[in-house]
Design an enzyme around this catalytic site. Structure first.
Site, PDB file in Angstrom:
ATOM      1  N   SER A 187       0.802  -1.227   0.000  1.00 25.25           N
ATOM      2  CA  SER A 187       0.000   0.000   0.000  1.00 25.25           C
ATOM      3  C   SER A 187       0.833   1.274   0.000  1.00 25.25           C
ATOM      4  CB  SER A 187      -0.957  -0.009   1.188  1.00 25.25           C
ATOM      5  OG  SER A 187      -0.268  -0.282   2.386  1.00 25.25           O
ATOM      6  N   HIS A 215      -5.317  -2.989  -2.939  1.00 28.04           N
ATOM      7  CA  HIS A 215      -4.939  -2.004  -3.964  1.00 28.04           C
ATOM      8  C   HIS A 215      -4.890  -2.598  -5.363  1.00 28.04           C
ATOM      9  CE1 HIS A 215      -4.134   0.880  -0.804  1.00 28.04           C
ATOM     10  NE2 HIS A 215      -3.665  -0.143  -0.142  1.00 28.04           N
ATOM     11  N   LYS A 246     -12.061   1.153  -1.940  1.00 25.08           N
ATOM     12  CA  LYS A 246     -10.978   1.797  -2.680  1.00 25.08           C
ATOM     13  C   LYS A 246     -11.401   1.878  -4.150  1.00 25.08           C
ATOM     14  CE  LYS A 246      -7.715   1.003   0.942  1.00 25.08           C
ATOM     15  NZ  LYS A 246      -6.926   0.048   1.675  1.00 25.08           N
TER      16      LYS A 246
END
Ligand code: PLP
Length: 400
Positions: A187, A215, A246
């Site tokens: 990350s 991610h 996200k």
């Protein structure tokens, strides 16, 4: 005043002395390339909304529709009466997305990625606490570290991306239930773990490979299914975690694994069982988000994000304004400063010029590696990336 409060205040001044005090800025517009921050319009490079979906009109509309269909809250935990049709449909959709990479895939939705990681690691260990050993990558996200603590099993930390060291640890282990756990895209670095090699080792030693794709989900792979699609992995040993707050632009997370693993988590994982199910409207909105991610629009957004990343990397080269670029090919493009105070100062100078980039300091990253964590999003356009580059190189002139 109470001694208790005194001690806390000493702790806070300790943070100040080391430039480690954190503060929050207040945003009053949706997550986007340009946002109103503490009342001021700013160009932002900090969010994990990598596809720019959080402000998407179709997803917002689906969220509102979800509230009309299911009300504001779920009312109870999933095992009592909180498991709605929207949650069920979402889990089926998520399982279908990961099905090519797992064996007998089933998915389980959680209110956050932090919870999913606690649930996944403690749940896998609960099969047999004495017979469990966890092998954790050195740069793992805090939620995986905390999940390993909650698992109450032996934990061995292996050096970053060191496949040889990992194999040695597995070789020496006598535990029956071996769990290897790693971020896919780190990350704070943007680098992808050597998962192909790690999976081969896990299969050799019959270990689980738990992958946190916070991610990667939505961003990696031709259909946005994430890192397993990107690297073309498939195994019954894989346990996959993806987050939905996200790139998916909404909220929550999921674990996808063999159906029996998910059935076990539903029955035995305390962070899954003892919490109220999140609002069904979130799951309903996520169905639209997943449709966008795996369709033509998702592919376009990923291609645009990739082009912006190439633009940024090409222009920066290996260093800019006394900072060095990490070797990342993803949308996370950190510039390493080193010193905490220096990182804060650079971030403050950029902020002054209307650009918001966060300075990331320990304990989020190792001491001496404070950095600007620049994140690109499909919400950006090329002119905005050029503006960031211009401001960064004008800092360089001032420093030189
Ligand atoms: C953000 C993040 C999480 C936590 O997910 P949330 O949904 O924000 O709780 C877990 N792992 C990694 C690697 C992350 O970056």
């Amino acid at each position: 005043m109470s001694k208790l409060i005194d001690r806390i205040e000493q702790g806070l001044s300790g943070l100040d002395q080391h430039n480690l005090r954190r503060r929050r800025r207040v945003t009053s517009t949706p997550s986007d390339a340009v946002m109103t921050v503490d009342g001021r319009s700013m160009l932002t490079f900090c969010s994990n909304d990598y596809l720019g979906l959080s402000a998407h009109p179709d997803i917002r509309a689906a969220f509102k529709e979800g509230v009309d269909l299911y009300g504001a809250g779920s009312g109870a935990s999933h095992l009592i009466s909180g498991h709605s049709l929207a949650h069920e449909q979402l889990e089926q959709r998520l399982a279908a997305m990961q099905a090519p990479y797992l064996v007998q895939a089933r998915a389980l939705y959680f209110s956050t990625g932090y919870m999913a990681n606690l649930a996944m690691l403690s749940g896998l260990a609960a099969i047999s606490l004495e017979q469990t050993e966890i092998f954790s990558e050195n740069l793992n996200h805090a939620s995986l570290i905390d999940g390993a603590k909650l698992a109450r099993s032996k934990v061995k930390v292996y050096p970053h991306a060191d496949v040889v060291a990992l194999e040695k640890l597995l070789q020496d282990s006598t535990a029956e239930n071996k769990i290897v756990v790693t971020d896919s895209v780190f990350s704070m670095d943007g680098v992808i773990a050597p998962l192909t090699e790690i999976l081969a080792i896990c299969e050799r030693y019959d270990a689980w490979l738990v992958v946190d794709d916070a991610h990667g989900f939505g961003v990696l792979g031709a259909t946005g299914a994430g890192v397993l699609e990107h690297l073309k992995l498939r195994s019954a040993n894989l346990v996959y975690m993806g987050t939905l707050g996200k790139a998916a632009g909404v909220s929550g997370a999921f674990v996808a694994a063999h159906a029996s693993v998910v059935e076990w988590l539903i029955n035995r994982s305390r962070p899954y069982i003892y919490t109220t199910a999140s609002a069904p409207a979130l799951a309903h909105a996520l169905l639209t988000s997943l449709e966008i991610i795996s369709g033509a629009e998702g592919a376009q957004r990923r291609a645009h994000l990739h082009a912006l990343t190439t633009q940024f990397k090409t222009a920066v080269g290996t260093a800019i304004a006394g900072m060095s670029l990490m070797e990342s090919n993803t949308q996370i493009q950190p510039l390493i400063v080193g010193d905490n105070h220096a990182a804060l100062q650079i971030a403050a100078q950029l902020y002054e010029r209307g650009i918001w980039v966060p300075a990331i300091r320990p304990p989020t990253v190792p001491a001496g590696t404070a950095r600007l964590r620049i994140t690109l999003s499909a919400a950006h356009n090329s002119a905005q990336v050029t503006r960031l580059l211009d401001e960064l190189s004008s800092l360089q002139k001032k420093v030189a």
